[in-house]
Design a protein around this motif. Sequence first.
Motif, PDB file in Angstrom:
ATOM      1  N   TYR A 244      49.170  19.285 -23.873  1.00 58.13           N
ATOM      2  CA  TYR A 244      48.296  18.108 -23.987  1.00 58.13           C
ATOM      3  C   TYR A 244      47.627  18.076 -25.350  1.00 58.13           C
ATOM      4  O   TYR A 244      47.651  19.064 -26.099  1.00 58.13           O
ATOM      5  CB  TYR A 244      47.235  18.139 -22.874  1.00 58.13           C
ATOM      6  N   GLY A 245      47.009  16.927 -25.638  1.00 62.36           N
ATOM      7  CA  GLY A 245      46.310  16.777 -26.905  1.00 62.36           C
ATOM      8  C   GLY A 245      45.330  15.626 -26.817  1.00 62.36           C
ATOM      9  O   GLY A 245      45.263  14.919 -25.806  1.00 62.36           O
ATOM     10  N   ASN A 246      44.582  15.447 -27.892  1.00 63.81           N
ATOM     11  CA  ASN A 246      43.592  14.366 -27.957  1.00 63.81           C
ATOM     12  C   ASN A 246      43.791  13.601 -29.260  1.00 63.81           C
ATOM     13  O   ASN A 246      42.876  13.493 -30.071  1.00 63.81           O
ATOM     14  CB  ASN A 246      42.181  14.977 -27.872  1.00 63.81           C
ATOM     15  N   ASP A 323      39.143  21.605 -26.899  1.00 60.80           N
ATOM     16  CA  ASP A 323      40.440  22.146 -26.483  1.00 60.80           C
ATOM     17  C   ASP A 323      40.241  23.299 -25.490  1.00 60.80           C
ATOM     18  O   ASP A 323      41.006  23.443 -24.525  1.00 60.80           O
ATOM     19  CB  ASP A 323      41.237  22.673 -27.682  1.00 60.80           C
ATOM     20  N   ALA A 324      39.237  24.121 -25.754  1.00 59.60           N
ATOM     21  CA  ALA A 324      38.982  25.263 -24.865  1.00 59.60           C
ATOM     22  C   ALA A 324      38.607  24.781 -23.467  1.00 59.60           C
ATOM     23  O   ALA A 324      39.012  25.369 -22.463  1.00 59.60           O
ATOM     24  CB  ALA A 324      37.879  26.142 -25.442  1.00 59.60           C
ATOM     25  N   VAL A 325      37.838  23.684 -23.396  1.00 63.63           N
ATOM     26  CA  VAL A 325      37.461  23.160 -22.078  1.00 63.63           C
ATOM     27  C   VAL A 325      38.708  22.661 -21.341  1.00 63.63           C
ATOM     28  O   VAL A 325      38.864  22.891 -20.132  1.00 63.63           O
ATOM     29  CB  VAL A 325      36.392  22.047 -22.213  1.00 63.63           C
ATOM     30  N   THR A 368      39.051  29.408 -29.963  1.00 65.82           N
ATOM     31  CA  THR A 368      38.171  28.965 -28.860  1.00 65.82           C
ATOM     32  C   THR A 368      38.851  29.131 -27.499  1.00 65.82           C
ATOM     33  O   THR A 368      38.214  29.506 -26.519  1.00 65.82           O
ATOM     34  CB  THR A 368      37.793  27.479 -29.025  1.00 65.82           C
ATOM     35  N   ILE A 369      40.160  28.844 -27.448  1.00 69.35           N
ATOM     36  CA  ILE A 369      40.859  28.880 -26.151  1.00 69.35           C
ATOM     37  C   ILE A 369      41.022  30.299 -25.615  1.00 69.35           C
ATOM     38  O   ILE A 369      41.388  30.484 -24.449  1.00 69.35           O
ATOM     39  CB  ILE A 369      42.247  28.194 -26.219  1.00 69.35           C
TER      40      ILE A 369
END
Length: 498
Positions: A244-246, A323-325, A368-369
């Motif tokens: 996924y991405g934003n 991204d981590a969330v 972060t992930i």
Amino acid sequence: HKASMVLDRAYVLSEIDSRIYGSFIEHMGRAVYGGIYEPGHASADADGFRGDVADMVRELRVPLVRYPGGNFVSGYNWEDGIGPKDSRPRRLDLAWRALETNQVGTNEFMQWAKNVNAEVMMAVNLGTRDLDAARNIIEYCNHPGGTYWSDLRKAHGYSDPHNIKLWCLGNEMDGPWQIGQKTADEYGRTASEAAKAMKWVDPSIELVACGSSFRAMPTFPQWEATVLDHTYEHVDYISLHTYYGNPDNDIANYLGRTLDMDEFIRTVISTCDYIKAKKRSKKTINLSFDEWNIWFHTLESDKVIEPWQIAPPQLEDVYTFEDAVVVGLMLITLLKHADRVKIACLAQLVNVIAPIMTENGGPAWRQTIFYPFLHASLYGRGMALRTVVSSPVYDSKDFTDVPYLESTAVWNEENGELTIFAVNRDTVNPLQLDCDLRSFEDYSLAEHLVLESDDLKACNTAANPYRVVPHNRGEAEMSGGRLTVALPKVSWNVIRFK
Ligand code: AHR
């Protein structure tokens, strides 16, 4: 907003297969060369493997690592990676348009995996090769001795068999980008015959057939149905991949993407069970979600990387707090399907879309992930519980009825631990959660870990490696068998009881 949840030790969904905390090392970019392996690095061991990276992999307690691809495996001759290093060929890797030196191969990787306490999920090439290469690599790796391939392994210095128990029958064979793409019937027949031969060499292995490369493939889910029709009696799992991405910077929609992942899993389960019914089979095919992560930051910038380099910096996504969330949401989604998802691999592990980053000759650091994956791997083992959740919902560009609260719970009876994993998708306000813990009255609150940030785009870099880190100052409170907590806006929460 307010949400509620009921947990009870009688509501067990399934035992969690710890292999859902697997990951993936592909021969591409700087995953192997400059990632796990860098002879001459200050932390390198006698075999050239980086100690700083191995330490971080061990910290994540990754039980399983998929190898050597990925798209790479569809052009790989496994024989190139065995025997004396100075006589190994350099090859063009057509999947990633890079140069492969073969300085790391099957034996070196098996040794590295042992050193980080991980099993290996080995993929065979069903793109340019067939069942002959597949049966030979099993004989090389798993047969005790007294045959051509097993004795060759011994001659290479590995007297004990590697005993690799889990094998992928190719990779993403429906994709036009794949070297040796196949139709569902072509792949189904090839995979079925390869599976038979591989299990004749070693009947104790388990096999994963390729599902669709992702849910939006035009052939999904007919691909799964056709492939399983051919392979049902010879394989154990079917694969799922998703990234996924934003890209349009729409956080509400981004946080909703795991509704797609949930639907993807449900559809694959239904397709497996449809073929089970069709075949009047007693056997159940389970799911191997062997590639999942966020991948979008580098999709454009990677297009200008010069071809035919050794270990070019490909897919080096620098992950943000948001991204981590989403990685946390993906982990919760996997746990909610623990009864059918038995294997999952965070793709990937080092440098290539990875929780661990390195500089060549320099430091390693945690993206972060890293943190939601770490928490799930440490505290998400035991029994997945069915939770009864009530949450207000919102609509976004692609999704309707997205719950603000995404959560699940894991009970580790052996260690006497209960853990709630929860994400608040509300980007503006905290979410008030009231949780009825009924049969866990004898447990007390141990810790409330939170990953939160005022800057959705905050990242960890070599220069600033600790910008996004979890803290344990969450405000959960427990009294009379009830938990109350305000989950901060857009946050990943781990609430632990002992
Ligand atoms: O993980 C990166 C790539 O994504 C893999 O090589 C491939 O299987 C998928 O398309």
